[in-house]
Write an enzyme that holds these catalytic residues in place. Structure first.
Site, short mmCIF file in Angstrom:
data_model
loop_
_atom_site.label_atom_id
_atom_site.label_comp_id
_atom_site.label_asym_id
_atom_site.label_seq_id
_atom_site.Cartn_x
_atom_site.Cartn_y
_atom_site.Cartn_z
N HIS A 1 -4.60 1.49 9.49
CA HIS A 1 -5.68 2.31 10.08
C HIS A 1 -6.87 2.46 9.13
O HIS A 1 -7.93 2.92 9.51
CB HIS A 1 -5.16 3.66 10.60
CG HIS A 1 -4.79 4.68 9.57
ND1 HIS A 1 -4.60 6.01 9.88
CD2 HIS A 1 -4.59 4.58 8.23
CE1 HIS A 1 -4.30 6.67 8.78
NE2 HIS A 1 -4.28 5.83 7.77
N ASP B 1 0.79 -1.88 -4.75
CA ASP B 1 -0.44 -1.08 -4.56
C ASP B 1 -1.44 -1.47 -5.64
O ASP B 1 -1.13 -2.26 -6.54
CB ASP B 1 -0.15 0.43 -4.56
CG ASP B 1 -1.13 1.21 -3.67
OD1 ASP B 1 -2.35 1.13 -3.94
OD2 ASP B 1 -0.70 1.89 -2.72
N ASP C 1 -3.25 -6.90 -5.17
CA ASP C 1 -4.13 -6.76 -4.02
C ASP C 1 -3.46 -7.44 -2.83
O ASP C 1 -3.18 -8.65 -2.88
CB ASP C 1 -5.47 -7.45 -4.37
CG ASP C 1 -6.48 -7.35 -3.24
OD1 ASP C 1 -6.09 -7.06 -2.09
OD2 ASP C 1 -7.67 -7.58 -3.52
N GLY D 1 0.86 -1.20 0.00
CA GLY D 1 0.00 0.00 0.00
C GLY D 1 0.88 1.23 0.00
O GLY D 1 0.56 2.23 0.65
#
Ligand SMILES: C[S@@+](CC[C@H](N)C(=O)[O-])C[C@H]1O[C@@H](n2cnc3c(N)ncnc32)[C@H](O)[C@@H]1O
Length: 354
Positions: free
Chosen positions: A259, A221, A241, A198
């Site tokens: 988060h 990503d 993914d 990510g």
């Protein structure tokens, strides 16, 4: 009415009027107030600023109001002269320096624009659904209820949003990059490869690869993000993914990724990371860059974490986590131990060992 209710009225009004803070900041950015003071090279009086900004004469008295607001919230500082009748002068503060395009400074302009622009059309609508979302079982996030898709799906369909989001993430990387460079690379010692899961368009990975060339960096990503990544070859990009596959490496980094997710999804991600890294003996670890709620004494940091928590809840049904919550996640995902290596402002770097 009791006297403490008298006091409660301004507190309530301050909560209701909270939106006026970012709107005042937007006005300051639209006018270019901080850039103007920065290029002037010294503090400016109201009349100097008014003329430098080429505002109509009739607007000078109104400019005073916005300056008073910006000063109150620490965006600017004001000095009043010693001599009678001397005009007050306005100067930059560390906060306003974050949004001036000066060389060497951290540049938060893209992040501020992203929050202000996306708030108007996208986030605000999602926040209106928070109460309804809490009352229902079935919907995934308030964002989803408002827009019938996730933020990631929206970004994959809307190239403007994708671009502004990715640039915003790059602008917030500057502080992390500075911290790891100043740390002398202790986190990356002995490491040969790292996957930034990510990792957006690779700002953090590029800083690591450039400053610690013994670490070969890869960014994983989503395809729409990787399509906009630089092609300079400093970092390798993989479109994919993280719930399906994470490329193997000595270490995996998750910077402001967990988060965005609830506990169940975080466990899935962490287990996939554990499969991808080498053993502790050969330096294997997961590096998490996130907030640790409660680890900061400064009142602004606490408030930042609280506000981020509400944003993550509304947009992703995600969360900011305290140390106990982090530890529970690491243990459930099968990791043996962890260490909070460093905390700077509201950001902590956590190493998690297999
Ligand atoms: C909050 S951003 C953080 C970006 C970057 N790590 C940083 O700190 O600037 C979260 C990133 O996770 C990516 N992401 C979301 N879902 C993903 C998935 N299933 N697989 C890989 N990346 C994903 C998003 O595209 C986005 O770039």
């Amino acid at each position: 009415m009791e006297s403490n209710e008298y006091q409660a009225v301004p507190a309530l009004l301050n909560m209701i009027f909270g939106y006026i803070k970012p709107m005042s900041l937007k006005c300051a950015l639209d006018l270019g107030i901080a850039d103007q003071i920065s290029s002037h090279g010294q503090p400016m009086t109201l009349s100097q600023l008014h003329s430098a900004l080429s505002l109509p004469q009739s607007k000078e008295p109104y400019l005073r109001h916005i300056m008073r607001m910006l000063t109150h919230f620490g965006f600017l500082q004001v000095q009043t002269g010693d001599s009678v009748g001397a005009e007050p002068v306005y100067d930059l503060t560390p906060m306003s320096r974050l949004v001036t395009n000066r060389e060497g400074s951290f540049n938060y302009v893209p992040f501020v624009h992203f929050q202000l622009e996306v708030f108007k059309d996208v986030f605000h609508k999602a926040f209106l659904y928070m109460g309804d979302w809490l009352k229902q079982e079935d919907k995934e996030t308030p964002f989803d209820m408002a827009h019938s898709c996730s933020l990631w799906e929206m970004a994959s369909q809307n190239s403007g949003l994708n671009k502004i989001f990715n640039s915003a993430m790059v602008s917030t990387c500057s502080i992390f990059n500075d911290v790891i460079i100043k740390s002398g690379g202790e986190i990356f010692r002995g490491m040969k490869s790292l996957v930034d899961v990510g990792g957006g368009i690779g700002a953090a990975a590029k800083a690591i690869a450039t400053n610690f060339p013994h670490v070969e960096c890869t960014v994983l990503d989503l395809p729409h993000v990787v399509r906009g990544a630089p092609t300079d070859g400093i970092v390798k990009f993989v479109a994919g993914d993280m719930f399906n596959h994470i490329p193997m490496a000595d270490a995996v980094m998750l910077k402001f990724v967990l988060h965005n997710w609830g506990d169940e999804a975080c466990l899935e991600i962490l287990k996939k990371c554990k499969e991808a890294i080498s053993s502790t003996e050969t330096g294997g670890k997961v590096i998490i860059v996130e907030s640790v709620v409660g680890s900061h004494k400064a009142i602004e940091c606490e408030e930042t974490q609280l506000l981020f928590d509400m944003l993550m809840l509304t947009v992703h049904a995600g969360a900011e986590r305290d140390e106990h919550e982090w530890e529970a996640l690491f243990t459930s995902a099968g990791f043996s131990s962890y260490r909070i290596v460093r905390t700077v402002g509201y950001i902590s770097i956590i190493e998690v060992y297999p």
